[in-house]
Design an enzyme around this catalytic site. Structure first.
Site, PDB file in Angstrom:
ATOM      1  CG  HIS A 100      -1.753  -1.003   1.604  1.00 56.76           C
ATOM      2  ND1 HIS A 100      -1.346  -2.146   2.233  1.00 56.76           N
ATOM      3  CD2 HIS A 100      -3.101  -1.127   1.450  1.00 56.76           C
ATOM      4  CE1 HIS A 100      -2.389  -2.941   2.428  1.00 56.76           C
ATOM      5  NE2 HIS A 100      -3.472  -2.347   1.966  1.00 56.76           N
ATOM      6  CG  ASP A 103       1.748  -0.928   3.454  1.00 53.15           C
ATOM      7  OD1 ASP A 103       1.014  -0.612   4.397  1.00 53.15           O
ATOM      8  OD2 ASP A 103       1.416  -1.748   2.568  1.00 53.15           O
TER       9      ASP A 103
END
Ligand code: XLS
Ligand code: NI
Ligand code: NI
Length: 436
Positions: A100, A103
């Site tokens: 993501h 992240d």
């Protein structure tokens, strides 16, 4: 980077089922050829960024337990995190990763800063991918962690949140495109409701349909060749999510005319939360031409929660593997280990052990499913159950022009009386057990 995060743990190799080395694969032999492809080509395993590098081991009752040196919202930490991530991909020898936006870099204080951070990290990833040969299975945007998304992203009652989500997805697709991602995932983390009392369900679903259409348009505009994947989940974090399960998403895509553009990323634990089996979700998706990729994990059956544990039961995975092989494989999807070690597993080596057990279970299931297909018994027996449909009068009932009256006349004229036949469930189950 000077010191290895994984210390003196050597790159993990296949050593066979008799190996005593916990840091060896016992079933996953990436180079072994099964049904014309290597096991690695079949499984296309991916390490996910979030559970391994972004989650610090906190839960609803407790503080982080992992003490990772890159923890914190800084770009310096993000760079160290990327070094360790690529060290882990190489140590496992996994060919893919997934992430993501959130992240891999801090959001900073504005969308623009978030975008700049992501661009910097994308450049860094591109260099590391070139140097190591590791590829991107998929990218995605985190549209559920930040408080702005507490009432959803595309389905939010506030149009500013919809707009923010659109901008964030634009950036995440750009990053995925730049890194030649094989797919792009949309998991509707909070696209659902907590209570219908405050929710206009019809409007929210329209918003979601529009949002997805724009994602598709954008993909074509920039020439992104990866597959768009929606990941069904029935609940958690919201009480009810609109992407409930494969059948629900299939209906949704059909309603908005998007079923030719989108496929599904099926997660084992989400299937269980929806009161299905994993093989059910895989078989339904495959039957509808929507099977795209897999998030490999398992749930604790007693907890009723998406516990994201590593898969460890080859027998359970085998029927799903069978349906995957029957449709010609999972590519350009793969097996993304959307799984995390437990909160007490605080050693770096624990991260490797989770993936080793996970890929071993998948490889064992793959080999069993390939054997099921290669000797043809299952296919033959399943076909035999439907053999009656080969008779011309039977086949004619499914053709245009057939009618209830004509069929009724034939039943009376020929005095048709169906004779019950055993479904032989136990026979099929026992036969399956022979391949394990
Ligand atoms: C959460 C989901 C998530 C997606 C990616 O339950 O599985 O991890 O895979 O957003
Ligand atoms: Ni999940
Ligand atoms: Ni997932």
């Amino acid at each position: 980077m000077t010191k290895r995060f994984f210390g003196d743990i050597a790159p993990v190799r296949y050593e066979g089922p008799k190996s005593d080395n916990p840091f060896a694969f016992r079933h996953y032999d990436p180079a072994r050829v099964v049904m014309g492809k290597t096991v690695a080509e079949h499984l296309r395993p991916a390490v996910c960024y979030w559970h391994n590098f972004a989650w610090m081991g906190s839960d609803m009752f407790g503080a982080p337990t992992f003490a990772r040196p890159w923890d914190g919202e800084t770009m310096e930490g993000a760079r160290l995190k990327a070094d360790v991530a690529f060290e882990m991909f190489a140590t496992l020898g996994f060919p893919y990763f997934t992430f993501h936006d959130k992240d891999v870099v801090p959001e900073g204080s504005s969308l623009a800063e978030f975008g700049r951070n992501l661009t910097e990290m994308t450049d860094r990833f591109a260099e590391k991918m070139l140097a190591t040969g590791v590829k991107l299975l998929w990218g995605t945007a985190n549209l559920f962690s930040h408080p702005r998304y507490m009432a959803g992203a595309a389905t939010n009652p506030d149009p500013d949140v919809f707009a923010y989500a659109a901008a964030q997805v634009r950036n995440a697709i750009d990053a995925t495109h730049r890194l030649h991602g094989a797919n792009y995932v949309l998991w509707g983390g909070r696209e659902g409701y907590e209570t219908l009392l405050n929710t206009d369900l019809a409007r929210e679903q329209e918003q979601l349909g529009r949002f997805l259409s724009m994602v598709i348009d954008y993909k074509h505009k920039i020439g992104f060749k990866g597959i768009l994947l929606v990941e069904p989940k029935p609940q958690e974090p919201t009480k009810h999510q609109y992407d409930f399960d494969v059948a629900t998403v299939a209906g949704f895509l059909h309603r908005f005319g998007l079923d030719k553009e989108v496929k599904l990323n099926i997660e084992v634990g989400h299937a269980i939360l929806a009161h299905h089996s994993f093989e059910h979700e895989v078989a339904v998706a495959s039957a509808l031409g929507l099977l795209g990729s897999v998030d490999a994990n398992r749930n604790d059956y007693q907890s009723g929660w998406d516990t994201d544990q590593f898969p460890n039961n080859a027998a359970e995975l085998t029927p799903a593997m069978y349906f995957i092989l029957k449709q010609g494989g999972i590519a350009p999807g793969g097996f993304n280990f959307d799984a995390k070690v437990r909160r007490q597993s605080i050693d770096p080596g624990d991260l490797l052990l989770g993936h080793i057990g996970g890929i071993d279970a998948c490889a064992e299931a793959l080999i069993a499913a390939a054997a099921m297909i290669e000797d043809g018994k299952f296919d033959e027996l399943r076909e035999e159950r439907y053999a009656g449909w080969k008779a011309p009068a039977a086949a004619a009932m499914l053709k245009p022009g057939a009618s209830l009256e004509a069929i009724a006349r034939r039943v009376e004229a020929e005095n048709i009386e169906p004779k019950p036949r055993s479904g032989r469930q136990e026979f099929f189950e026992n036969l399956l057990a022979r391949y394990l």
